[in-house]
Scaffold this active site. Structure first.
Site, PDB file in Angstrom:
ATOM      1  CG  HIS A  98      30.421  43.150  49.917  1.00  0.00           C
ATOM      2  ND1 HIS A  98      29.486  43.759  49.108  1.00  0.00           N
ATOM      3  CD2 HIS A  98      29.881  43.167  51.170  1.00  0.00           C
ATOM      4  CE1 HIS A  98      28.436  44.105  49.830  1.00  0.00           C
ATOM      5  NE2 HIS A  98      28.644  43.756  51.086  1.00  0.00           N
ATOM      6  CG  ASP A 120      27.079  44.928  45.842  1.00  0.00           C
ATOM      7  OD1 ASP A 120      27.570  45.125  44.720  1.00  0.00           O
ATOM      8  OD2 ASP A 120      27.666  44.324  46.755  1.00  0.00           O
ATOM      9  CG  HIS A 122      28.846  43.786  41.311  1.00  0.00           C
ATOM     10  ND1 HIS A 122      29.480  44.853  41.902  1.00  0.00           N
ATOM     11  CD2 HIS A 122      29.262  43.768  40.019  1.00  0.00           C
ATOM     12  CE1 HIS A 122      30.265  45.453  41.014  1.00  0.00           C
ATOM     13  NE2 HIS A 122      30.156  44.817  39.862  1.00  0.00           N
ATOM     14  CG  ASP A 124      28.374  40.930  46.126  1.00  0.00           C
ATOM     15  OD1 ASP A 124      28.887  41.102  45.002  1.00  0.00           O
ATOM     16  OD2 ASP A 124      28.511  41.739  47.053  1.00  0.00           O
ATOM     17  CG  HIS A 137      34.779  40.945  45.722  1.00  0.00           C
ATOM     18  ND1 HIS A 137      34.947  42.283  45.448  1.00  0.00           N
ATOM     19  CD2 HIS A 137      34.878  40.305  44.530  1.00  0.00           C
ATOM     20  CE1 HIS A 137      35.127  42.439  44.133  1.00  0.00           C
ATOM     21  NE2 HIS A 137      35.104  41.263  43.572  1.00  0.00           N
ATOM     22  CG  ASP A 223      30.096  46.888  47.039  1.00  0.00           C
ATOM     23  OD1 ASP A 223      30.752  47.863  46.626  1.00  0.00           O
ATOM     24  OD2 ASP A 223      30.379  45.707  46.768  1.00  0.00           O
ATOM     25  CG  ASP A 225      30.199  47.921  43.712  1.00  0.00           C
ATOM     26  OD1 ASP A 225      29.011  47.853  44.050  1.00  0.00           O
ATOM     27  OD2 ASP A 225      30.920  46.910  43.558  1.00  0.00           O
ATOM     28  CD  GLU A 268      34.554  45.298  47.239  1.00  0.00           C
ATOM     29  OE1 GLU A 268      35.553  45.722  46.638  1.00  0.00           O
ATOM     30  OE2 GLU A 268      34.365  44.087  47.484  1.00  0.00           O
TER      31      GLU A 268
HETATM   32 MN   LIG Z   1      29.554  43.668  46.848  1.00  0.00          MN
END
Ligand SMILES: [Mn+2]
Length: 296
Positions: A98, A120, A122, A124, A137, A223, A225, A268
């Protein structure tokens, strides 16, 4: 129908799991170009941007690992993306981790106010001061709002790229302690998994559209994830309890109808950790939904 410019960035220096550099290859292997052409788009694949491999690198800064090479690669992403921007059409960036979005967003945001949708697991939103891992990332949202190392904040041109009020996070479910504090006070809108559970993806998407009503151009950073590991196992930092297959498609379909998304990062995807390229194939399907594929 549009021209779709593809830029691959086999970057794995922003994180520690090997294999995410193969993401652009996995996405092309999943017939990304053919799928977009079947929707009537013209596809121009500009190949990959060269990225150093970790073996030729020394880690000088454990709080921002591979800072110099990540920054240099993001400068090159910026240059290539600017060239795409000068031609008409949609720009599709294939990561890579990312950290590439520091370059992609710098290019699409130059000289205008854009919206940024960050899908995402997360936040980030770490900086070298708050990161537990030193992986860049985990920092791009902070960097794009002007927080972080100068070499990253000033990619392309000096200063922040997007106002916090013009950023929404969707699918968030895993924040580091200091990152959570910083994000709470940032002015960024965060739609966590709990919000999606409670209100539904359709309502969340409508809220994003309302919030961004005055913005003509919106960039989507996806992302993989963000999705539940059951449907997207091929990612470096999987977190349970993610977006379902249908929630992700619904978001893409609503954004497609809205018509203001001008560029997309797919990041990712890690084929080494995947099951028979399932995650790349899902990413291609989601891209198709964003670019106009409909059920009826
Ligand atoms: Mn990310």
């Amino acid at each position: 129908m549009a021209t779709v410019h593809i830029v691959g960035v086999p970057m794995d220096l922003g994180q520690a799991r090997r294999g995410v550099d193969m993401g652009p290859y996995a996405l092309r292997y999943a017939e990304l170009g053919a799928v977009l052409e079947s929707l009537g788009h013209r596809v121009v694949d500009g190949g990959n941007i060269p990225v150093p491999v970790p073996e030729e690198e020394e880690v000088h800064n454990p709080r921002a690992r591979h800072l110099h090479s990540v920054a240099a690669t993001c400068e090159e992403i910026y240059r290539r993306a600017k060239a795409c921007r000068e031609e008409e059409g949609f720009v599709l960036f294939l990561g890579g981790d990312h950290s590439i979005s520091i370059g992609t967003v710098a290019a699409v945001a130059e000289g205008r106010e854009i919206g940024l949708i960050w899908v995402d697991a997360h936040g980030d939103f770490n900086t070298p001061e708050t990161t537990p891992s030193g992986n860049i990332h985990g920092m791009p949202v902070a960097v794009l709002t002007g927080r972080g190392p100068d070499a990253l904040v000033n990619v392309g041109y000096p200063g922040p790229k997007v106002q916090p009020a013009h950023i929404v996070l969707i699918g968030t479910r895993d924040l580091d302690a200091k990152e959570r504090e910083a994000l709470r006070h940032s002015g960024i809108t965060v739609f966590t998994m709990r919000d999606i559970d409670e209100f539904g993806m359709a309502a969340i998407a409508r809220r994003v559209i309302t919030q961004f009503h005055a913005l003509d151009y919106v960039h989507l950073s996806l992302d993989m994830d963000a999705l539940d590991p059951e449907v997207a196992p091929g990612v470096g930092t999987p977190v349970p309890g993610g977006l379902t297959y249908r929630e992700a498609h619904l978001l893409m379909e609503i954004l497609a109808e809205w018509g203001r998304i001008g560029s997309l990062d797919i990041v990712e995807v890690n084929p080494i950790l995947d099951r028979r390229n399932q995650t790349a194939r899902l990413a291609v399907e989601l891209t198709a939904s964003l670019l106009g594929k409909r059920i009826l």
